[in-house]
Scaffold this active site. Structure first.
Site, mmCIF file in Angstrom:
data_model
loop_
_atom_site.group_PDB
_atom_site.id
_atom_site.type_symbol
_atom_site.label_atom_id
_atom_site.label_comp_id
_atom_site.label_asym_id
_atom_site.label_seq_id
_atom_site.Cartn_x
_atom_site.Cartn_y
_atom_site.Cartn_z
ATOM 1 N N ARG A 23 0.852 -1.182 0.000
ATOM 2 C CA ARG A 23 0.000 0.000 0.000
ATOM 3 C C ARG A 23 0.890 1.235 0.000
ATOM 4 O O ARG A 23 1.727 1.394 0.888
ATOM 5 C CB ARG A 23 -0.845 -0.058 1.280
ATOM 6 C CG ARG A 23 -2.031 0.814 1.297
ATOM 7 C CD ARG A 23 -2.872 0.498 2.526
ATOM 8 N NE ARG A 23 -2.263 0.942 3.768
ATOM 9 C CZ ARG A 23 -2.950 1.453 4.794
ATOM 10 N NH1 ARG A 23 -4.262 1.546 4.714
ATOM 11 N NH2 ARG A 23 -2.348 1.825 5.890
ATOM 12 N N THR B 172 -0.769 7.662 -0.864
ATOM 13 C CA THR B 172 -2.078 7.581 -1.538
ATOM 14 C C THR B 172 -2.956 6.466 -0.973
ATOM 15 O O THR B 172 -4.158 6.439 -1.233
ATOM 16 C CB THR B 172 -1.891 7.291 -3.038
ATOM 17 O OG1 THR B 172 -1.304 5.981 -3.170
ATOM 18 C CG2 THR B 172 -0.971 8.306 -3.695
ATOM 19 N N ASP C 132 1.225 -1.620 12.543
ATOM 20 C CA ASP C 132 1.606 -2.139 11.228
ATOM 21 C C ASP C 132 1.923 -3.629 11.366
ATOM 22 O O ASP C 132 2.952 -4.004 11.922
ATOM 23 C CB ASP C 132 2.812 -1.372 10.681
ATOM 24 C CG ASP C 132 3.073 -1.737 9.231
ATOM 25 O OD1 ASP C 132 3.223 -2.945 8.939
ATOM 26 O OD2 ASP C 132 3.097 -0.832 8.382
ATOM 27 N N ASP D 51 5.219 -5.002 9.708
ATOM 28 C CA ASP D 51 6.411 -4.593 10.457
ATOM 29 C C ASP D 51 6.531 -5.353 11.773
ATOM 30 O O ASP D 51 7.634 -5.743 12.181
ATOM 31 C CB ASP D 51 6.376 -3.083 10.717
ATOM 32 C CG ASP D 51 6.690 -2.282 9.464
ATOM 33 O OD1 ASP D 51 7.299 -2.848 8.536
ATOM 34 O OD2 ASP D 51 6.322 -1.096 9.412
HETATM 35 O O1 LIG Z 1 -6.963 -2.250 3.281
HETATM 36 P P1 LIG Z 1 -5.752 -1.491 2.872
HETATM 37 O O2 LIG Z 1 -5.908 -0.009 3.106
HETATM 38 O O3 LIG Z 1 -5.301 -1.795 1.476
HETATM 39 O O4 LIG Z 1 -4.583 -1.884 3.878
HETATM 40 C C1 LIG Z 1 -4.316 -3.176 4.252
HETATM 41 C C2 LIG Z 1 -2.996 -3.635 3.721
HETATM 42 O O5 LIG Z 1 -1.928 -2.922 4.349
HETATM 43 C C3 LIG Z 1 -0.993 -3.858 4.881
HETATM 44 O O6 LIG Z 1 -0.028 -4.191 3.967
HETATM 45 P P2 LIG Z 1 1.196 -3.232 3.581
HETATM 46 O O7 LIG Z 1 0.869 -2.411 2.397
HETATM 47 O O8 LIG Z 1 1.644 -2.491 4.795
HETATM 48 O O9 LIG Z 1 2.288 -4.258 3.103
HETATM 49 P P3 LIG Z 1 3.119 -5.279 3.999
HETATM 50 O O10 LIG Z 1 2.151 -6.332 4.462
HETATM 51 O O11 LIG Z 1 4.141 -5.776 3.053
HETATM 52 O O12 LIG Z 1 3.714 -4.530 5.157
HETATM 53 C C4 LIG Z 1 -1.863 -5.050 5.219
HETATM 54 O O13 LIG Z 1 -1.151 -6.234 5.379
HETATM 55 C C5 LIG Z 1 -2.823 -5.083 4.068
HETATM 56 O O14 LIG Z 1 -2.329 -5.808 2.953
HETATM 57 O O1 LIG Z 2 -3.678 -0.479 10.680
HETATM 58 C C1 LIG Z 2 -3.145 -0.979 9.661
HETATM 59 C C2 LIG Z 2 -3.576 -0.666 8.368
HETATM 60 C C3 LIG Z 2 -2.962 -1.258 7.302
HETATM 61 N N1 LIG Z 2 -1.941 -2.119 7.514
HETATM 62 C C4 LIG Z 2 -1.518 -2.435 8.764
HETATM 63 O O2 LIG Z 2 -0.593 -3.239 8.931
HETATM 64 N N2 LIG Z 2 -2.123 -1.856 9.802
HETATM 65 MG MG LIG Z 3 2.908 -3.110 6.431
#
Ligand SMILES: O=P(O)(O)OC[C@H]1O[C@H](OP(=O)(O)OP(=O)(O)O)[C@H](O)[C@@H]1O
Ligand SMILES: O=c1cc[nH]c(=O)[nH]1
Ligand SMILES: [Mg+2]
Length: 208
Positions: free
Chosen positions: A103, A107, A199, A202
């Protein structure tokens, strides 16, 4: 319109509180995310179709059952990976596909970087797994990727959802039922779920 099921189970609630706690260390966080994945799977598999299967027990012939459909687990990278082991423990014969999405921090739009699926996924029941349903953009994009390949028997399995994420997913994919361990209040200005658990990627992988 799709079904939204927020699982109501003491063990799930107990483990959700562990992962929401900012003082929980990464080992217990990872273990709990995986265990909740398993508990959710046990609950949502109640309506999985079965077909009769006859086997010989050491004593005699017995009429049993086996799952009618193959199951494919599709984690959305990265955080979805945290749920896979727990789900796989429940359904060891399931195959696993992967969708890589991140994500954009400004944006909040999802960007795809990877997609790989088992060859027989079209005949399978697909569980798209991602702990966080925030804006719903990532889950919706992942399901679109599957549908573009002719894959339609899909359920979404997550840990924490928001009203915004559910609305987006239901509008874009009214055929996909949504299963969550918890439904939270809203998103903050940075797009994080409130109260949420921070997160998830993370915290799982120690990247911050
Ligand atoms: O509903 P949304 O607004 O799309 O957000 C949710 C997304 O955000 C996080 O991923 P992230 O983009 O942080 O990637 P990651 O899992 O690699 O950290 C999470 O694991 C989802 O995939
Ligand atoms: O709260 C949130 C939203 C998106 N992705 C995450 O990991 N945490
Ligand atoms: Mg993430």
């Amino acid at each position: 319109m799709s079904k939204v099921v927020v699982l109501n189970h003491p063990l799930i609630d107990h483990k959700m509180t562990i992962i929401r706690d900012k003082n929980t260390g990464s080992k217990q966080f990872r273990e709990s995310v995986s265990e909740i994945g398993g508990l959710i799977t046990y609950e949502i598999s109640r309506d999985f179709e079965t077909v009769p299967k006859v086997v010989e027990s050491p004593v005699c012939r017995v009429d049993g059952f086996e799952l009618a459909k193959k199951i494919v687990i599709v984690p959305i990278l990265r955080a979805g990976l945290g749920m896979v082991d727990g789900i796989h423990d429940m359904i060891p014969h399931a195959k696993i596909g992967h969708i890589g999405l991140y994500r954009d921090e400004e944006t909040l739009q999802p960007h795809t970087y990877y997609a790989k699926f088992p060859t027989d996924i079209k005949e399978s029941l697909v569980l798209v797994v991602d702990p966080m349903l925030a804006t719903g953009g990532s889950a919706s994009a992942a399901i679109t990727i599957l549908k573009d390949r002719g894959i339609y028997n899909i359920r979404y399995v997550g840990l924490v959802g928001t009203p915004e994420g559910i609305k987006k997913l239901q509008e874009d994919h009214p055929d996909v039922d949504i299963y969550l361990a918890a439904l939270d209040s809203h998103l903050n200005e940075e797009g994080y779920i409130v109260p949420g658990l921070g997160d998830c990627g993370d915290r799982l992988f120690g990247t911050k």
